[in-house]
Motif scaffolding. Structure first.
Motif, PDB file in Angstrom:
ATOM      1  N   TRP A   1       4.037  -1.896  -3.599  1.00  0.00           N
ATOM      2  CA  TRP A   1       3.260  -1.877  -2.833  1.00  0.00           C
ATOM      3  C   TRP A   1       2.684  -3.987  -2.619  1.00  0.00           C
ATOM      4  O   TRP A   1       2.226  -4.558  -3.896  1.00  0.00           O
ATOM      5  CB  TRP A   1       2.069  -1.708  -2.874  1.00  0.00           C
TER       6      TRP A   1
ATOM      7  N   VAL B   1       2.662  -1.954   2.575  1.00  0.00           N
ATOM      8  CA  VAL B   1       2.054  -2.942   2.795  1.00  0.00           C
ATOM      9  C   VAL B   1       0.274  -2.439   2.985  1.00  0.00           C
ATOM     10  O   VAL B   1       0.210  -1.226   3.423  1.00  0.00           O
ATOM     11  CB  VAL B   1       1.926  -4.001   3.546  1.00  0.00           C
ATOM     12  N   SER B   2      -0.498  -3.342   2.098  1.00  0.00           N
ATOM     13  CA  SER B   2      -1.746  -2.067   2.895  1.00  0.00           C
ATOM     14  C   SER B   2      -2.908  -3.631   2.425  1.00  0.00           C
ATOM     15  O   SER B   2      -2.435  -4.828   2.518  1.00  0.00           O
ATOM     16  CB  SER B   2      -2.302  -1.824   1.230  1.00  0.00           C
ATOM     17  N   ASN B   3      -3.703  -3.465   3.477  1.00  0.00           N
ATOM     18  CA  ASN B   3      -5.068  -4.862   3.527  1.00  0.00           C
ATOM     19  C   ASN B   3      -4.195  -6.213   4.186  1.00  0.00           C
ATOM     20  O   ASN B   3      -4.673  -6.545   3.797  1.00  0.00           O
ATOM     21  CB  ASN B   3      -5.796  -5.405   2.153  1.00  0.00           C
ATOM     22  N   THR B   4      -3.616  -5.680   5.055  1.00  0.00           N
ATOM     23  CA  THR B   4      -3.673  -6.817   5.704  1.00  0.00           C
ATOM     24  C   THR B   4      -3.366  -6.844   7.192  1.00  0.00           C
ATOM     25  O   THR B   4      -3.726  -5.467   7.594  1.00  0.00           O
ATOM     26  CB  THR B   4      -1.816  -6.433   5.563  1.00  0.00           C
TER      27      THR B   4
ATOM     28  N   GLU C   1      -7.505   1.295   6.073  1.00  0.00           N
ATOM     29  CA  GLU C   1      -9.393   2.116   5.428  1.00  0.00           C
ATOM     30  C   GLU C   1      -9.417   2.796   4.948  1.00  0.00           C
ATOM     31  O   GLU C   1      -8.679   3.950   6.151  1.00  0.00           O
ATOM     32  CB  GLU C   1     -10.023   0.465   5.085  1.00  0.00           C
TER      33      GLU C   1
ATOM     34  N   HIS D   1      -0.233  -5.589  -1.517  1.00  0.00           N
ATOM     35  CA  HIS D   1      -1.406  -5.488  -1.483  1.00  0.00           C
ATOM     36  C   HIS D   1      -2.356  -6.276  -1.127  1.00  0.00           C
ATOM     37  O   HIS D   1      -3.730  -5.975  -0.280  1.00  0.00           O
ATOM     38  CB  HIS D   1      -2.283  -5.283  -2.915  1.00  0.00           C
ATOM     39  N   ALA D   2      -1.436  -7.663  -0.434  1.00  0.00           N
ATOM     40  CA  ALA D   2      -3.101  -8.688  -0.291  1.00  0.00           C
ATOM     41  C   ALA D   2      -1.712  -9.525   0.465  1.00  0.00           C
ATOM     42  O   ALA D   2      -0.984 -10.188   0.253  1.00  0.00           O
ATOM     43  CB  ALA D   2      -4.285  -9.265  -0.911  1.00  0.00           C
TER      44      ALA D   2
ATOM     45  N   TYR E   1       8.370  -1.916   6.478  1.00  0.00           N
ATOM     46  CA  TYR E   1       8.217  -1.284   5.494  1.00  0.00           C
ATOM     47  C   TYR E   1       8.129  -0.107   5.165  1.00  0.00           C
ATOM     48  O   TYR E   1       8.249   0.692   6.729  1.00  0.00           O
ATOM     49  CB  TYR E   1       6.993  -2.107   5.737  1.00  0.00           C
TER      50      TYR E   1
ATOM     51  N   GLN F   1      -0.742   1.320   4.085  1.00  0.00           N
ATOM     52  CA  GLN F   1      -2.714   1.806   4.028  1.00  0.00           C
ATOM     53  C   GLN F   1      -3.186   1.323   4.238  1.00  0.00           C
ATOM     54  O   GLN F   1      -3.660  -0.279   4.429  1.00  0.00           O
ATOM     55  CB  GLN F   1      -2.184   1.828   1.972  1.00  0.00           C
TER      56      GLN F   1
END
Length: 72
Positions: A12, A43-46, A72, A14-15, A66, A70
């Motif tokens: 992941w 990928v998350s928080n992007t 929010e 994450h940022a 990807y 993920q």
């Protein structure tokens, strides 16, 4: 675990790193997948525009995309 199913492990991100060129990050992730060190990347928080741009880049270059997102 049901028959015929395998666990899927992801690396992941994450940022998103705003200081590194997207192409450099995406190429490094593709290298990890192609070398067999990780099976897939998520990928998350992007921001959505970064993910969309990243997907366009990997499609144009033939790199690994990807497979997980993920939100929010």
């Amino acid at each position: 675990m049901p028959t015929g199913h395998r666990p899927r492990h992801l690396l992941w991100v994450h940022a998103w790193d705003e200081c590194t060129a997207a192409e450099e990050t995406l190429r490094a992730l593709d290298d990890l997948i192609r070398s067999g060190k990780v099976p897939a990347v998520g990928v998350s928080n992007t921001p959505a525009w970064v993910i969309a741009r990243s997907q366009a880049i990997v499609e144009l270059r033939g790199w690994s995309a990807y497979c997980g997102l993920q939100i929010e």
